[in-house]
Design a protein around this motif. Structure first.
Motif, mmCIF file in Angstrom:
data_model
loop_
_atom_site.group_PDB
_atom_site.id
_atom_site.type_symbol
_atom_site.label_atom_id
_atom_site.label_comp_id
_atom_site.label_asym_id
_atom_site.label_seq_id
_atom_site.Cartn_x
_atom_site.Cartn_y
_atom_site.Cartn_z
ATOM 1 N N LEU A 36 -6.849 -7.069 9.651
ATOM 2 C CA LEU A 36 -5.417 -7.349 9.669
ATOM 3 C C LEU A 36 -4.746 -7.132 8.274
ATOM 4 N N ALA A 37 -5.353 -7.519 7.454
ATOM 5 C CA ALA A 37 -5.104 -7.327 5.959
ATOM 6 C C ALA A 37 -5.026 -5.721 5.552
ATOM 7 N N PHE A 38 -5.914 -5.110 5.939
ATOM 8 C CA PHE A 38 -5.938 -3.618 5.643
ATOM 9 C C PHE A 38 -4.806 -3.157 6.395
ATOM 10 N N VAL A 39 -4.668 -3.435 7.704
ATOM 11 C CA VAL A 39 -3.613 -2.690 8.542
ATOM 12 C C VAL A 39 -2.212 -3.070 7.755
ATOM 13 N N GLY A 40 -2.189 -4.580 7.651
ATOM 14 C CA GLY A 40 -0.842 -4.712 7.046
ATOM 15 C C GLY A 40 -0.496 -3.994 5.699
ATOM 16 N N GLY A 41 -1.547 -4.071 4.777
ATOM 17 C CA GLY A 41 -1.197 -3.145 3.345
ATOM 18 C C GLY A 41 -0.995 -1.885 3.821
ATOM 19 N N TRP A 44 2.713 -1.953 4.965
ATOM 20 C CA TRP A 44 3.560 -2.160 3.822
ATOM 21 C C TRP A 44 3.695 -1.012 2.805
ATOM 22 N N TYR A 45 2.538 -0.247 2.446
ATOM 23 C CA TYR A 45 2.610 0.848 1.584
ATOM 24 C C TYR A 45 3.556 2.006 2.168
ATOM 25 N N SER A 46 3.120 2.165 3.470
ATOM 26 C CA SER A 46 3.852 3.340 4.183
ATOM 27 C C SER A 46 5.305 3.215 4.196
ATOM 28 N N VAL A 47 5.895 1.811 4.322
ATOM 29 C CA VAL A 47 7.413 1.650 4.576
ATOM 30 C C VAL A 47 7.961 1.814 3.365
#
Length: 88
Positions: A36-41, A44-47
């Protein structure tokens, strides 16, 4: 030799499931948290990477600049007129 296994019939009962040990549950929770932390990161980076694109060195939005340079007017007859301002 052992006889080949056959599929269970619908009237046969299955043994009760064994409870999952606490250590395995903790590892599953840790793995899920890391995923979950990886996907969230990545999200966030993409946005944030997309937010900054489209701006030139002066901080001006590229779409606003294009809109100012080209004006498309629609006449009531339906004819389109595209006027371009001279480039600076």
């Amino acid at each position: 030799p052992t006889p080949p296994s056959r599929p269970r019939l619908s009237n046969e009962t299955y043994p009760p499931p064994t409870p999952t040990p606490t250590s395995v549950r903790s590892k599953n929770v840790a793995t899920a948290s890391l995923c979950l932390a990886f996907v969230g990161g990545v999200w966030w980076y993409s946005v944030n990477a997309v937010k900054g694109s489209g701006r030139d060195e002066n901080g001006e939005d590229e779409l606003d600049r294009i809109e100012r340079e080209r004006k498309i007017n629609v006449h009531q007859s339906g004819a389109l007129k595209v006027s371009e301002q001279p480039r600076r």
